[in-house]
Design an enzyme around this catalytic site. Structure first.
Site, PDB file in Angstrom:
ATOM      1  CD  GLU A   1      -6.640  -0.431  -3.246  1.00 56.34           C
ATOM      2  OE1 GLU A   1      -6.531  -1.304  -2.365  1.00 56.34           O
ATOM      3  OE2 GLU A   1      -7.369   0.557  -3.121  1.00 56.34           O
TER       4      GLU A   1
ATOM      5  CG  ASP B   1      -1.085   2.992   5.771  1.00 54.92           C
ATOM      6  OD1 ASP B   1      -1.409   3.292   6.939  1.00 54.92           O
ATOM      7  OD2 ASP B   1      -1.081   3.786   4.837  1.00 54.92           O
TER       8      ASP B   1
ATOM      9  CG  ASP C   1      -1.850   1.201   1.232  1.00 55.35           C
ATOM     10  OD1 ASP C   1      -2.205   1.668   0.138  1.00 55.35           O
ATOM     11  OD2 ASP C   1      -2.225   1.653   2.324  1.00 55.35           O
TER      12      ASP C   1
END
Lengths: 158, 158
Positions: free
Chosen positions: B68, B141, B7
């Protein structure tokens, strides 16, 4: 002071090294444009750009590396990839011990043409008049890299 | 197959390594969150994140690195810096010979919760239920990094 100006991109990346002489005149020691193949994956294109960038640092030993700040406009996907390329370049410069400065697009326009709303062509024409350089690559990115280096030269002097 | 989920961020960067066992159950081999000092310049924070990331690659020898996908929302300046961090991480993975895959936020939500409109809390709860992991860092995160690794695990299997 040797300044490495960068117009970051993963498709084309403009690079220019400028130096100011004792009379305050900027000269372009080298300029060009790295291009990558659209057939390659993004990470490979990123690698090609950053490897060339590192070679420019080794060859020209700049005192500072400067980039134009990026703002998001229409094409988010492209802007994202350009931002990612900026990050890889900023890290590469920092890992080579070169300080990084960033300038807003209108700062570059003011520094080069005196007009914060100058067009791309006006910036390009002024870059040619100031430096006498006619780009080798045939790409705007080369002039944009020279333009941000000239901006830094004026800004870092004052 | 070992998957390194990331992340990305320059302030905090979540990392997680997952592996799927013979019965198709995902386990988390390691997870955590790199944090950097707001007192440091951006390029230094970027370096801290990327150096830790490279250490995770050396330690855990993942087969693939997954992130992502980022979309720009309100805070352009932060999003730009996060995108720049992504680029430095993508390059670092590629330079270590690790393939990189990216997933859209709704792909992650569907893979983890079955619902493309799940909230952040729902994703976090499902990550805990699937993996039994209670994060060490206290930061979202870390869970987000596990979530994208789980997404890749499901996606790369099919």
């Amino acid at each position: 002071m040797k300044i490495l100006g960068v117009d970051p991109g993963y498709d084309r990346c403009g690079l220019a090294v400028t130096e100011r002489d004792a009379r305050g005149r900027d000269s372009v020691l080298a300029s060009g444009c790295i291009t990558t193949s659209p057939n390659d994956a993004f990470e490979q294109r990123l690698l090609v750009v950053v490897q060339s960038f590192r070679e420019w640092i080794v060859t020209h030993k700049p005192d500072v590396c400067v980039l134009e700040r990026l703002y998001f406009t229409k094409n988010q996907k492209t802007a994202m990839r350009v931002a990612e390329t900026r990050g890889a370049l900023i890290l590469a410069a920092h890992e080579c011990g070169i300080p990084v400065h960033e300038y807003a697009p209108n700062q570059v326009k003011v520094a080069v043409t005196g007009n914060g709303r100058a067009t791309k062509d006006q910036v390009m024409n002024m870059v040619q008049r100031i430096t006498g350089v006619v780009g080798n690559s045939g790409f705007d990115d080369e002039y944009d890299a020279i333009a941000v280096a000239l901006t830094a030269s004026a800004s870092l002097r004052t």
